[in-house]
Design an enzyme around this catalytic site. Structure first.
Site, PDB file in Angstrom:
ATOM      1  N   HIS A   1       1.874   4.760  -2.732  1.00 22.29           N
ATOM      2  CA  HIS A   1       2.085   6.196  -2.483  1.00 22.29           C
ATOM      3  C   HIS A   1       3.481   6.613  -2.957  1.00 22.29           C
ATOM      4  CE1 HIS A   1      -1.533   7.147  -0.252  1.00 22.29           C
ATOM      5  NE2 HIS A   1      -1.320   6.199   0.648  1.00 22.29           N
TER       6      HIS A   1
ATOM      7  N   GLU B   1      -4.528   8.376  -2.738  1.00 24.53           N
ATOM      8  CA  GLU B   1      -5.096   7.108  -2.279  1.00 24.53           C
ATOM      9  C   GLU B   1      -5.334   6.168  -3.454  1.00 24.53           C
ATOM     10  OE1 GLU B   1      -5.620   5.718   0.732  1.00 24.53           O
ATOM     11  OE2 GLU B   1      -4.547   7.429   1.550  1.00 24.53           O
TER      12      GLU B   1
ATOM     13  N   HIS C   1       0.833  -1.203   0.000  1.00 19.27           N
ATOM     14  CA  HIS C   1       0.000   0.000   0.000  1.00 19.27           C
ATOM     15  C   HIS C   1       0.873   1.260   0.000  1.00 19.27           C
ATOM     16  CE1 HIS C   1      -3.579   2.470   1.117  1.00 19.27           C
ATOM     17  NE2 HIS C   1      -2.652   3.196   1.746  1.00 19.27           N
ATOM     18  N   GLU C   2       1.819   1.319   0.927  1.00 16.61           N
ATOM     19  CA  GLU C   2       2.677   2.507   1.015  1.00 16.61           C
ATOM     20  C   GLU C   2       3.578   2.645  -0.206  1.00 16.61           C
ATOM     21  OE1 GLU C   2       1.939   4.639   3.139  1.00 16.61           O
ATOM     22  OE2 GLU C   2       0.710   3.378   4.453  1.00 16.61           O
TER      23      GLU C   2
END
Length: 497
Positions: free
Chosen positions: A268, A294, A264-265
């Protein structure tokens, strides 16, 4: 020339942003406990220097003069985005900012103290004060921007998004999900009857999990010459595009939580690393809002990392780094059953991909009513409970800790932020749909662990565009249509139906 003056100012502001970002990331990862007081003092001084330079009165004159100069298309867009930021920075009087800062700090402190025991009555006066200040802020921002009060708040997080558009999209999604959640749960039970969930009952050393996470980051395209991975209490992606600071946390009784957090990170981080370097010191070169940010993290986590194609590639890496006995007897279907498990729950941050949007829509609807005055803070528990029962079939009326006290956003005055979470999931699904049209064999690429074409597509459509366009315009240019809930609905139906 005034454009040159703004360019020089941008470089000075970028340097201060850089220092603040790295100091903040270091505080959350490596700083000794005793360094807190001096670190806070240093960051406060730097933040003050940044704010003073960012709101200097001559900037307005420079912007006006620069508009009359012979500019390129990019420079015109850069001036427009600089002006939008300047208006947002200067529309709040210093006296108001001081009152708001004091009130939200006290509110957050009380929230940390009172939330564990669910003491809503003691917390309410502080929250009422915050809501009053948020209404005042919304009116000030609306007067400066010409937007409605709630749109003016939301525009800080997702420039260009308007309730007139989002209301219709969310209403469509909410109607679908209220019917689909029971369907997904029944389908899940049928799958589990044929193939029960398996328990992770091995020991997973942190260093081996770290090496697995680094391998996953490397596979999906993270540039380790401009970023790193550390440990923090809560995973985040910080730093600056040239030095991205990513974190995760570990449990030795299972590895999926950390790995999915890393992925997930990384989503980003890829966005930050892919922003146009030549405009890094201008608002034009920054990421386009929280919804788009997001969407990039959720694209990696949901569209890629929770798919069978990805795990066809990833499972051998798990065995390589954690050992053949790490998940003995597990195959791709077992992994997917675990990472895509659906259940009705009280806590937004723990919610699955299917139920999560209902948690967000609930907050979106309530905070609009709070800002407009249709709802008072004292009425939140009953209003929250009514929507939880309607949307998820569970009650929070006697449990404020896991109901309206569970998030830090309202105690901290961050109204208008919540929509970004579900907008990000919807944008990710829409980007995925558009990508599959352009890269029909996308799944085969993932099975090979080759993310080159996938990342090139995102770099072209999203990363390189930075803040050239509003969020709605960027979605339109990247996918060929306005934000459309249908793509997210199709994605959920295919995976969970």
């Amino acid at each position: 020339m005034s454009f040159a003056k703004l360019d020089d100012l941008g470089r000075k502001l970028e340097a201060l942003e850089h220092a603040l970002s790295i100091l903040g990331a270091d505080e959350a990862t490596h700083m000794a406990v005793g360094g807190g007081e001096k670190r806070a003092e240093a960051m406060s001084q730097l933040a003050g220097m940044y704010h003073a330079q960012a709101i200097a009165p001559e900037i307005g004159d420079w912007i006006a003069s620069a508009k009359a100069e012979a500019l390129t298309e990019d420079q015109i867009l850069a001036i427009g985005e600089f002006e939008r930021n300047y208006i947002n920075a200067t529309c709040l009087p210093t006296e108001f900012v001081q009152r708001r800062t004091a009130a939200t700090l006290r509110s957050e402190q009380l929230w940390r103290e009172l939330r564990p025991r669910g003491d809503w009555d003691s917390f309410l006066p502080a929250l009422e004060g915050v809501v009053s200040l948020v209404r005042e802020e919304a009116a000030l921002r609306a007067a400066a921007t010409g937007l409605s009060p709630y749109d003016a708040l939301m525009d800080q997080y997702d420039p260009g998004n308007r309730t007139a558009d989002i209301d219709a999209v969310f209403a469509d999604l909410k109607s679908f999900l209220k019917e689909f959640v029971p369907t997904a749960l029944v389908a899940q039970q049928e799958r589990l009857a044929r193939r029960p969930r398996k328990a992770l009952n091995a020991h997973y050393p942190i260093e081996k999990q770290r090496e697995l996470g680094l391998a996953a980051m490397r596979a999906v395209g993270f540039d380790f010459t401009h970023g790193s991975l550390a440990v923090s209490h809560h995973p985040f992606c910080g730093g600056v595009p040239s030095d991205v600071r990513m974190t995760t946390r570990y449990r030795t009784d299972e590895f999926l939580t950390s790995l999915m957090g890393v992925l997930h990170e990384t989503g980003h981080a890829l966005y930050e690393q892919g922003l146009p370097k030549g405009w890094s010191h201008w608002p034009l070169g920054k990421a386009r809002g929280m919804g788009m940010h997001e969407s990039q993290s959720l694209f990696v986590e949901m569209q890629i990392a929770r798919s069978g194609d990805f795990w066809t590639y990833m499972l051998p890496l798990v065995h390589q780094h954690l050992g053949e006995d790490a998940i003995l007897g597990w195959d791709v279907a077992d992994i997917l059953s675990e990472v895509n498990f659906v259940e009705r729950g009280y806590i937004r941050v723990d919610a699955d991909e299917v139920t999560y949007p209902l948690h967000v829509i609930l907050r979106y609807e309530l905070e609009q009513d709070l800002v407009s005055g249709k709802l008072e803070a004292s009425q939140i528990p009953e209003a929250w409970d009514a929507k939880m029962i309607e949307y998820l079939g569970i009650s929070t009326i006697d449990d404020p800790k896991d109901g309206p006290m569970q998030d830090v956003h309202w105690p901290g005055g961050a109204f208008g932020y919540f929509p970004s979470y579900t907008l990000g999931a919807m944008i990710a699904a829409q980007l995925g749909s558009a990508m599959k049209r352009d890269i029909p064999d996308m799944g085969e690429h993932m099975q090979r662990g080759d993310f080159t074409a996938i990342n090139r597509w995102r770099a072209d459509k999203v990363w390189s565009q930075a803040s050239r366009y509003s969020t709605p315009d960027l979605i339109m240019k990247a996918t060929g249509e306005a934000l459309n809930a249908e793509h997210f609905k199709v994605h959920l139906t295919k995976r969970y139906g």
